[in-house]
Design a protein around this motif. Structure first.
Motif, PDB file in Angstrom:
ATOM      1  N   PHE A 231       0.822  -1.207   0.000  1.00  0.00           N
ATOM      2  CA  PHE A 231       0.000   0.000   0.000  1.00  0.00           C
ATOM      3  C   PHE A 231       0.857   1.258   0.000  1.00  0.00           C
ATOM      4  O   PHE A 231       0.428   2.300  -0.519  1.00  0.00           O
ATOM      5  CB  PHE A 231      -0.971  -0.019   1.180  1.00  0.00           C
ATOM      6  CG  PHE A 231      -2.209  -0.812   0.896  1.00  0.00           C
ATOM      7  CD1 PHE A 231      -3.236  -0.266   0.137  1.00  0.00           C
ATOM      8  CD2 PHE A 231      -2.339  -2.107   1.339  1.00  0.00           C
ATOM      9  CE1 PHE A 231      -4.376  -1.006  -0.164  1.00  0.00           C
ATOM     10  CE2 PHE A 231      -3.469  -2.860   1.051  1.00  0.00           C
ATOM     11  CZ  PHE A 231      -4.497  -2.303   0.292  1.00  0.00           C
ATOM     12  N   TYR A 248      -3.436   4.873   4.071  1.00  0.00           N
ATOM     13  CA  TYR A 248      -3.441   3.509   4.613  1.00  0.00           C
ATOM     14  C   TYR A 248      -2.799   3.516   5.991  1.00  0.00           C
ATOM     15  O   TYR A 248      -1.741   4.132   6.198  1.00  0.00           O
ATOM     16  CB  TYR A 248      -2.666   2.574   3.679  1.00  0.00           C
ATOM     17  CG  TYR A 248      -2.341   1.213   4.275  1.00  0.00           C
ATOM     18  CD1 TYR A 248      -3.247   0.156   4.164  1.00  0.00           C
ATOM     19  CD2 TYR A 248      -1.138   0.989   4.935  1.00  0.00           C
ATOM     20  CE1 TYR A 248      -2.946  -1.097   4.705  1.00  0.00           C
ATOM     21  CE2 TYR A 248      -0.832  -0.258   5.470  1.00  0.00           C
ATOM     22  CZ  TYR A 248      -1.743  -1.297   5.356  1.00  0.00           C
ATOM     23  OH  TYR A 248      -1.443  -2.523   5.903  1.00  0.00           O
ATOM     24  N   SER A 272      -8.160  -2.171  -4.298  1.00  0.00           N
ATOM     25  CA  SER A 272      -7.524  -2.259  -2.979  1.00  0.00           C
ATOM     26  C   SER A 272      -7.972  -3.518  -2.247  1.00  0.00           C
ATOM     27  O   SER A 272      -7.160  -4.239  -1.659  1.00  0.00           O
ATOM     28  CB  SER A 272      -7.848  -1.022  -2.145  1.00  0.00           C
ATOM     29  OG  SER A 272      -7.276   0.138  -2.706  1.00  0.00           O
TER      30      SER A 272
END
Length: 433
Positions: A231, A248, A272
């Motif tokens: 991420f 994140y 995601s």
């Protein structure tokens, strides 16, 4: 790697970190002798005692150890480690009630095992700290739950209003030992260290790292570091003109992904979730899709992260802001605990009962005081004072709260009731170099 006795633990840790940071592929050897050192074991003992945990399955407490002789205790551990005869005990199982009525299972190691695990962590943690993502916040130096809470709030305030509130299914129970050991071996080439960690993991089952173990937090961060890095790359690669589309944050097994609410990047939500699932499957960890939810805070929807409820509002001035407040379940937990402490110590004088009450009040307020909760704190201050008044009134076998008999100054200044209900804005610490 220096292995002589002259190098101090603090210097050793700094040296290990610098070497790990300067070369991401470096493997470390000669670590076991540092784990066995008296200085390392003593520091691990002090850290364990500071956490003030209860005894493990052997029933031996800190008080008993020090009465029998701390030096002898540490020398015994040192000898077992050096002879490689040390055998970790099974953890003592403790069930902790959760707000949803279920129970969370903690594994409490013996103090001896805590010292060994702490010594391992002191020596190897700097290696992996150099590798960890800045988006991993749990149990790290210069990182905190408050940092994570504020980071997510800032992300939402900047337009990342589509929030994926991720729930992992029994994460700590499903950490695969083989996968974890492989991750450890990428940085550690010391067979004795690897063997010691392996024995500790196996002592409580074929899979999982027990919540409550000293080393469990470090192991859980190592296990999920690949997810964090994924991420981290996604944040960097999807940024446009310096503006990030994703925020994140992970604290242990609590994960939040906030995404720009503009329809043009709505595809990031599905991607995601898909990528998170794919990478977690490789780790044999699953997402609880029933509890995982997608929230649109721009539509007055809320979610909870690390005990705080997030809500986006529009002020009278027209300015938008993100409110973070303690979730109602956490407020109820505070109320319940205050009542329990008073019941547990109802035979004490009010001043002595307050000595047991203050740590509960202080701990709860210090955690939640970064939120927008001045009104709530005002209510809790008044409610807590009334409970203390009623406690003392009952001792007199009288009704009421004694408003005429005792001023608030008497209760706070003379009886010693904790009285700092101020709100404090949290500023994240500067990034480590």
């Amino acid at each position: 790697m220096r292995t002589g006795a002259a190098i101090k633990l603090q210097d050793l840790r700094a040296s290990i970190y610098e070497m790990a940071k300067s070369k991401s592929t470096k493997k470390f050897w000669g670590m076991y002798c540092h784990i066995c050192k008296k200085e390392t074991l003593l520091q691990a003992y002090k850290l364990s005692k500071k956490n003030n945990g209860s005894a493990g399955i052997d029933g031996i407490s800190f008080e008993q150890i020090e009465k029998a002789g701390l030096d002898e205790f540490l020398e015994g551990i040192k000898a077992e480690l050096e002879d490689e005869t040390y055998k970790p005990s099974r953890n003592r199982k403790v069930e902790i009630p959760k707000p949803n009525g279920k129970k969370r299972l903690l594994g409490i190691p013996t103090i001896k095992d805590r010292v060994v695990q702490g010594a391992i962590a002191l020596v190897i943690e700097p290696i992996f700290e150099a590798d960890f993502s800045e988006h991993s916040y749990a149990y790290r130096k210069n990182k905190s739950a408050h940092d994570a809470v504020v980071y997510v709030a800032k992300g939402i305030a900047s337009g990342k209003t589509k929030v994926i509130d991720v729930d992992l299914t029994a994460y700590f129970d499903n950490v695969n030992h083989q996968i974890l050991m492989k991750k450890l071996s990428r940085r550690i080439s010391d067979p004795k260290v690897m063997n010691l960690i392996g024995r500790i993991l196996k002592s409580n089952g074929k899979v999982g790292v027990p919540q409550g173990g000293v080393i469990s937090t470090l192991m859980s961060n190592i296990y999920l570091n690949g997810i964090d890095k994924m991420f981290e790359r996604a944040i960097r690669e999807t940024a446009r003109r310096g503006y990030e589309q994703i925020a994140y944050a992970r604290f242990a097994d609590d994960i939040v992904i906030a995404i720009n609410g503009h329809p043009a990047v709505s595809w990031l939500i599905d991607k995601s979730i898909r990528r998170l699932k794919e990478e977690l499957e490789k780790l044999k960890v699953t997402i609880n899709m029933e509890k995982t939810k997608i929230v649109d805070v721009s539509k007055d929807e809320t979610f909870t992260f690390l005990g705080f409820e997030y809500r986006k509002i529009i002020m009278h001035s027209g300015k938008k802001m993100v409110l973070i407040r303690p979730h109602k379940s956490k407020v109820q937990k505070y109320v319940t605990r205050i009542k329990e402490v008073m019941d547990e110590h109802q035979n004490l004088k009010v001043q002595d009962m307050i000595k047991h009450l203050n740590p509960v009040i202080r701990g709860w307020l210090n955690y939640y005081r970064i939120g927008h909760c001045s009104e709530l704190f005002g209510y809790l201050r008044q409610w807590t004072e009334k409970k203390v008044r009623r406690f003392q009134r009952k001792k007199q076998n009288r009704f009421g709260y004694g408003w005429k008999e005792w001023s608030s100054e008497t209760i706070y200044a003379e009886w010693g009731l904790f009285n700092d209900y101020s709100i404090r804005y949290h500023e994240a610490k500067a990034k480590a170099g």
